[in-house]
Design a protein around this motif. Structure first.
Motif, PDB file in Angstrom:
ATOM      1  N   THR A  14       1.064  -1.281  -0.019  1.00 44.41           N
ATOM      2  CA  THR A  14      -0.007   0.042   0.013  1.00 44.41           C
ATOM      3  C   THR A  14       0.892   1.168  -0.075  1.00 44.41           C
ATOM      4  OG1 THR A  14      -1.730  -1.177   1.315  1.00 44.41           O
ATOM      5  CG2 THR A  14      -1.960   1.270   1.144  1.00 44.41           C
ATOM      6  N   GLY A  45      -5.250  -6.318  -1.331  1.00 46.99           N
ATOM      7  CA  GLY A  45      -6.694  -6.349  -0.753  1.00 46.99           C
ATOM      8  C   GLY A  45      -6.455  -6.911   0.663  1.00 46.99           C
ATOM      9  N   TYR A  81      -6.371 -12.047   2.527  1.00 41.89           N
ATOM     10  CA  TYR A  81      -5.718 -11.047   1.692  1.00 41.89           C
ATOM     11  C   TYR A  81      -5.584 -11.343   0.349  1.00 41.89           C
ATOM     12  CZ  TYR A  81      -1.094 -13.254   1.628  1.00 41.89           C
ATOM     13  OH  TYR A  81      -0.109 -14.221   1.334  1.00 41.89           O
ATOM     14  N   SER A 216     -13.531  -7.606   1.352  1.00 38.28           N
ATOM     15  CA  SER A 216     -12.152  -6.956   1.347  1.00 38.28           C
ATOM     16  C   SER A 216     -12.389  -5.513   0.843  1.00 38.28           C
ATOM     17  CB  SER A 216     -11.028  -7.788   0.323  1.00 38.28           C
ATOM     18  OG  SER A 216     -11.780  -7.779  -1.058  1.00 38.28           O
ATOM     19  N   SER A 218      -9.397  -2.888  -1.324  1.00 36.60           N
ATOM     20  CA  SER A 218      -8.393  -2.981  -2.134  1.00 36.60           C
ATOM     21  C   SER A 218      -7.850  -1.892  -2.441  1.00 36.60           C
ATOM     22  CB  SER A 218      -8.321  -3.964  -3.117  1.00 36.60           C
ATOM     23  OG  SER A 218      -8.992  -5.375  -2.684  1.00 36.60           O
TER      24      SER A 218
END
Length: 379
Positions: A14, A45, A81, A216, A218
């Motif tokens: 990220t 995500g 994830y 999730s 993302s």
């Protein structure tokens, strides 16, 4: 992989995506939104996964072996994830491949006679999906996906009531289907946020078959963003002046020259994507226009906003009107009389080119400024 390691890896990814976006912050955020319709992208995500443990089947298996279940608990949630890469085929369809880890799910049971049976199942694999995208506005889209996943299931049992099984550690690999729904919000033409729910059809290693869901959030980053912008100022040729004929034998002063000028500005030159607030480059372009109008006796200025055909008609109509109003507000702030400036929003009703191509849509996103007045003639 532990939850701490998972979150750590996602934090690094990220951070890299946000850093890449920040590196382009000095550029115009929405130079060429149509480029995104054929771009490669990457993403990551994280969220909550949920599976269903078949308690009735496990109780029945223990009962068949002469056991009486005295206690049963289960944990059907974990952190999941995914990492993925994709390619936009057009505005509405993309192909996406990825790796996912749905986490671990377990149960603990006790039986009469101090019997214990514990179990745990973990799921991870790869997937290939076809992703459909339906624009609700220029920033927000509805997502739907369908695909296949190849998943490895690891199942482990412990305790003193193993139902006659000698395989305490079992694994299974299966190809199954998956579905998903979600929303995507574009921060820019390169960076977007997704919220999704995906359902994975699964087999465990002891013959059970069921579903697991992943809820999730993302981040998606599109690669290869271009930096060229559309020309800011595209003046149309002036109408030929009309000069009054002098009376015979009388030397007349030149009459004022009537002028009508129409200038077209690319929307990307004046506004950021999906916005109606003039950016600094847009103000500079309008200042250039006002400089050319010095010495003119203005009669009327008409500003008209236009959009392409992406998004709902009603939304595009309102956006085009807001952009025309923003141009008027700036002209008035620079000294033009407010009662001489008129605005109109045409939305997507007057395209200059075909909306099925990126180049055509870029031409259709524009604001025209028509000026009517007379130029003073210098003697």
């Amino acid at each position: 992989m532990t939850i701490a390691h998972t979150l750590g890896a996602l934090s690094v990814i990220t951070g890299a995506l946000l850093a890449a976006q920040s590196a382009q912050a000095q550029d115009n955020t929405f130079i060429n939104p149509d480029w995104a319709n054929s771009a490669w992208y990457i993403g990551a995500g994280v969220g909550q996964s949920r599976a269903t443990i078949d308690e009735p089947r496990l109780r029945a298996s223990l009962a068949a072996n002469g056991e009486t279940v005295t206690g049963f608990s289960k944990d059907q949630r974990d952190t999941g994830y995914k990492l993925f890469v994709g390619r936009q085929l057009n505005q509405y369809v993309a192909v996406e491949a990825g790796y996912f880890d749905l986490g671990k799910f377990d149960f603990q049971s006790t039986t009469s006679g101090n019997g214990v049976l514990n179990g745990q199942a973990a799921f991870r694999g790869v997937n290939l999906d076809l992703l459909g995208q339906l624009p609700l506005s220029q920033r927000l889209s509805l997502l739907g996906r369908v695909g296949m996943h190849y998943t490895k299931t690891n199942t482990e049992f412990s305790g003193n009531r193993l139902l006659g099984s000698t395989n305490m550690h079992a694994s299974e690999r299966k190809l199954n289907a998956k579905l998903g729904l979600g929303l995507e919000y574009k921060f820019s033409e390169a960076l977007a946020l997704r919220g999704e729910v995906e359902r994975y059809r699964l087999n465990d290693a002891v013959g059970n078959r069921g579903d697991a869901d992943l809820y999730s959030v993302s981040l998606v980053y599109k690669l290869g963003r271009p930096t060229s912008a559309a020309p800011a100022y595209q003046p149309a040729p002036e109408v030929a002046p009309v000069v009054a004929m002098p009376a015979p034998l009388i030397e007349a002063k030149p009459a004022p020259v009537p002028v009508a000028e129409k200038v077209s500005f690319a929307s990307e030159a004046l506004f950021d994507f999906d916005q109606s607030t003039l950016k600094p480059q847009g103000k500079a372009a309008l200042d250039q226009l006002l400089g050319q109008l010095k010495g003119m006796d203005l009669e009327v200025i008409v500003t008209v906003g236009h959009t392409d055909a992406v998004g709902p008609d009603a939304y595009n109509q309102k956006l085009s009107q807001r952009r025309a109003e923003a141009v008027k507000a700036y002209l008035v702030a620079q000294g033009v009389e407010t009662n001489r400036v008129y605005t109109e929003g045409k939305g997507e009703t007057q395209p200059m080119a075909d909306n099925t191509s990126a180049a055509g849509r870029a031409k259709n996103r524009r604001v025209t400024v028509e000026v009517v007045g007379t130029r003073k003639v210098l003697r």
